[in-house]
Design an enzyme around this catalytic site. Structure first.
Site: not given
Ligand code: F6R
Length: 612
Positions: A2, A607
């Site tokens: 969100c 994301k």
């Molecule tokens: C895959 C992807 C997710 C993130 C995961 C961790 O392409 O983006 O698997 O790597 O959600 O996110 P961060 O690195 O922001 O802790």
């Protein structure tokens, strides 16, 4: 996940909020909504689907909707399906207040039951509507909105980043945070609230980061911050360095492709001013104060999620094989609930692009509570993980908008390589060996540049295999995590089932899947186990599996075995993943494009995963 944008000031908030929501689209969402106070009433528009559908609905049904106080939200469904009704904002029982919320109210059932007993009825299936009613109920006696929000939140368990407005007090927004990111944008005679600087950076670069347990009362000219218990808090105003061009597509069809092509530069940025090639050494300012701890650590534990976890796996190979430091890697989501055995002489490394991932943040707090030194390898400057770590290293990849992580991965690996070299030298690696490794690291951006020119070949392979239903990815050693990462990229954006395996493990089961319908992507650099991987490829070929190999320029044997060979330059073995993953990112991207999926907004994905 969100997103939230709020505005108070002299301008019309509608275009500011809609544009802010568009800037948050990359975070992943399935419905959107906006609320503003006009003529003593709160007006709400909300829509399942994209922000464009919300903007269209506001244009058609909004009756010239405008005002100087409002807030918007993009929702990634947790409680209740993505429908108009479940979209935020939500009202209290008297429709006097509206709320937008990120996170999960864990005790919402108990609160709802009590409210229903008192005669409340609910229109949505969300936990957020329950919170709106609870605040509304508290508002009856609290006297003002800020107090009502504080008192209501004292009864809430779970996580939130939220903004509330009231038709009775059309001169303020009240924001609060626990576990979900929220910033206040400070302008001239106007102020903003957002879950992500990208939503407001075109209006102001001055931000206040709310911490867990803090509430902000935001008026046109003032931001008053306090704890939930009503203790005033002095906040510093920070400057964000984000450029607008960094969060725009810049001529590329998708953010993901733009970010894949940025990698020569982002890998370089990760090393800039840190890699001392002549000395064969590394300088990392963010580790200065904890270097003693790092050097005396009995072991390093790296914890992360998703792609960052894959980077952590490669980090284990680097740290153990080059620096000879025992290293364990664990999913943050498992670590946090396992009551892990952590000693005060352990160093726990958190790897996170966003610096806001709920599980990784919880793992950090778990490790800290057990007395370990916690260090962050993080992209987003000023993010919660960065702020709560004892030290760390920013990867400096710039904003990653593409939902499928690409440039953050290679920058994480580059930083892990730097940390490794730093430790290796401090633990006695000779300068000459250090210099060779440093030279190799310095040469990587150019090598990546070369691979990126091969995308026509990769496009052709993607067209050949785009209609297949399953893929297998194989790699050994430090390239096993690369196989996992290649498979994850394909799953995320093309919705094809894909699995990554250590190549030799295939014969212990997955080999049963191999036939002419099974493309097998193998990472096969000319390293010490090259021959072994060739044998694994023979096993696939013998069962009529179709092989796509990622192999070094000078590998002549591979042509006899693989149907397609994507060439990559040679590098030092443990740095190989930094360049070997590039063709796999491109392959996943072009397959997704060939299948017509929306690469920038893949289904179901967020994301930044700020809920557990
Ligand atoms: C895959 C992807 C997710 C993130 C995961 C961790 O392409 O983006 O698997 O790597 O959600 O996110 P961060 O690195 O922001 O802790």
């Amino acid at each position: 996940m969100c997103g939230i944008v709020g505005y108070i000031g002299p301008r019309d908030c509608v275009p500011i909020i809609l544009e802010g929501l568009r800037r948050l689209e990359y975070r992943g969402y399935d419905s959107a909504g906006i609320a503003l106070v006009k003529g003593g009433r709160i007006q709400v528009h909300k829509k399942a689907g994209k922000v464009a559908a919300l903007a269209e609905s506001v244009r058609i049904n909004g009756n010239g909707l405008s005002g100087g106080l409002g807030m918007g939200h993009t929702r990634w469904a947790t409680h209740g399906e993505p429908t108009d009704v479940n979209a935020h904002p939500h009202f209290d029982a008297a429709s006097e207040i509206a709320i937008v919320h990120i996170g999960i109210i864990e005790n919402y059932r108990a609160i709802k039951t009590a409210l229903v007993r008192d005669g409340h009825t609910f229109v949505s299936a969300t936990d957020t509507e329950v919170l709106a009613h609870l605040i509304g109920e508290t508002y009856k006696t609290a006297g003002d909105l800020t107090t009502a929000v504080r008192l209501a939140l004292a009864r809430v368990e779970g996580t939130y980043g939220l903004v509330v407005l009231s038709s009775r007090e059309p001169d303020k927004l009240v924001a609060a945070r626990k576990g979900s990111p929220l910033i206040i944008g400070v302008g001239e005679g106007e102020n903003f609230v957002a879950s992500d600087a990208a939503a407001i950076v075109e209006h102001t670069r001055h931000v206040v980061y709310l911490e867990d347990g803090e509430v902000a009362e935001v008026t046109r000219d003032k931001v008053r911050t306090m704890t939930i218990e009503d203790v005033e808090v002095e906040k510093l105003v920070h400057e964000v360095t984000l450029e607008l061009s960094q969060i725009e597509r810049g001529g590329y069809e998708h953010f993901m492709l733009k970010e894949i092509h940025e990698q020569p530069e982002t890998i370089c940025n990760a090393m800039r001013g840190r890699l001392l090639v002549e000395e064969g050494d590394v300088k990392l300012g963010g580790l200065q104060n904890v270097l003693g701890k790092l050097l005396s650590a009995r072991r390093i534990v790296i914890t992360a999620c998703g792609t960052s976890w894959h980077a952590a796996l490669v980090g284990k190979y680097m740290l153990e094989q080059i620096a000879r430091v025992p290293t364990d890697v664990e999913y943050a989501s498992e670590f946090r609930y396992r009551n892990p055995i952590i000693n005060i002489d352990d160093v726990v490394l958190l790897v996170s692009q966003s610096g806001e991932t709920a599980d990784t943040l919880a793992a950090l707090r778990e490790a800290k509570s057990k007395g370990a030194t916690v260090l962050g390898i993080v992209n987003v400057v000023g993010s919660t993980i960065a702020r709560e770590s004892d030290g760390g290293v920013y990867i400096h990849a710039g904003p990653e908008i593409g939902v499928a992580s690409t440039k953050a991965f290679t920058s994480q690996l580059t930083v892990l390589a730097l940390v490794t070299l730093l430790l290796a030298r401090a633990r006695g690696m000779p300068r000459e060996k250090g210099r060779l490794l440093a030279q190799e690291l310095a040469s990587l951006p150019q090598k990546v540049e070369g691979i990126l020119t091969r995308d026509e070949q990769i496009k052709r392979i993607a067209e050949e295999f785009g209609d297949h239903k399953n893929f297998l990815y194989l790699g050994r050693g430090a390239n096993f995590p690369v196989a996992l990462e290649g498979a994850l990229k394909l799953k995320e954006i093309s919705y094809i089932h894909a699995e990554g395996y250590p190549a030799a493990e295939m014969k212990h089961g997955p080999i049963a899947l191999i036939d002419e319908q099974m493309p097998v992507v193998v990472i096969v650099p000319k390293d010490a186990i090259h021959e072994k991987v060739l044998s694994n490829i023979q096993e696939v070929k013998a069962r009529r599996g179709r092989i796509i190999a990622v192999a070094n320029d000078d590998d002549t044997e591979i042509d006899q075995l693989a149907e397609f060979v994507i060439r990559v330059p040679r590098t030092y073995g443990f740095f190989g993943p930094i360049i070997n993953v590039i063709p796999l990112q491109l392959l996943a991207y072009y397959i997704a494009v060939a299948r017509g999926t929306n690469v920038d907004q893949p289904r179901n994905l967020a994301k930044s995963v700020t809920v557990e």
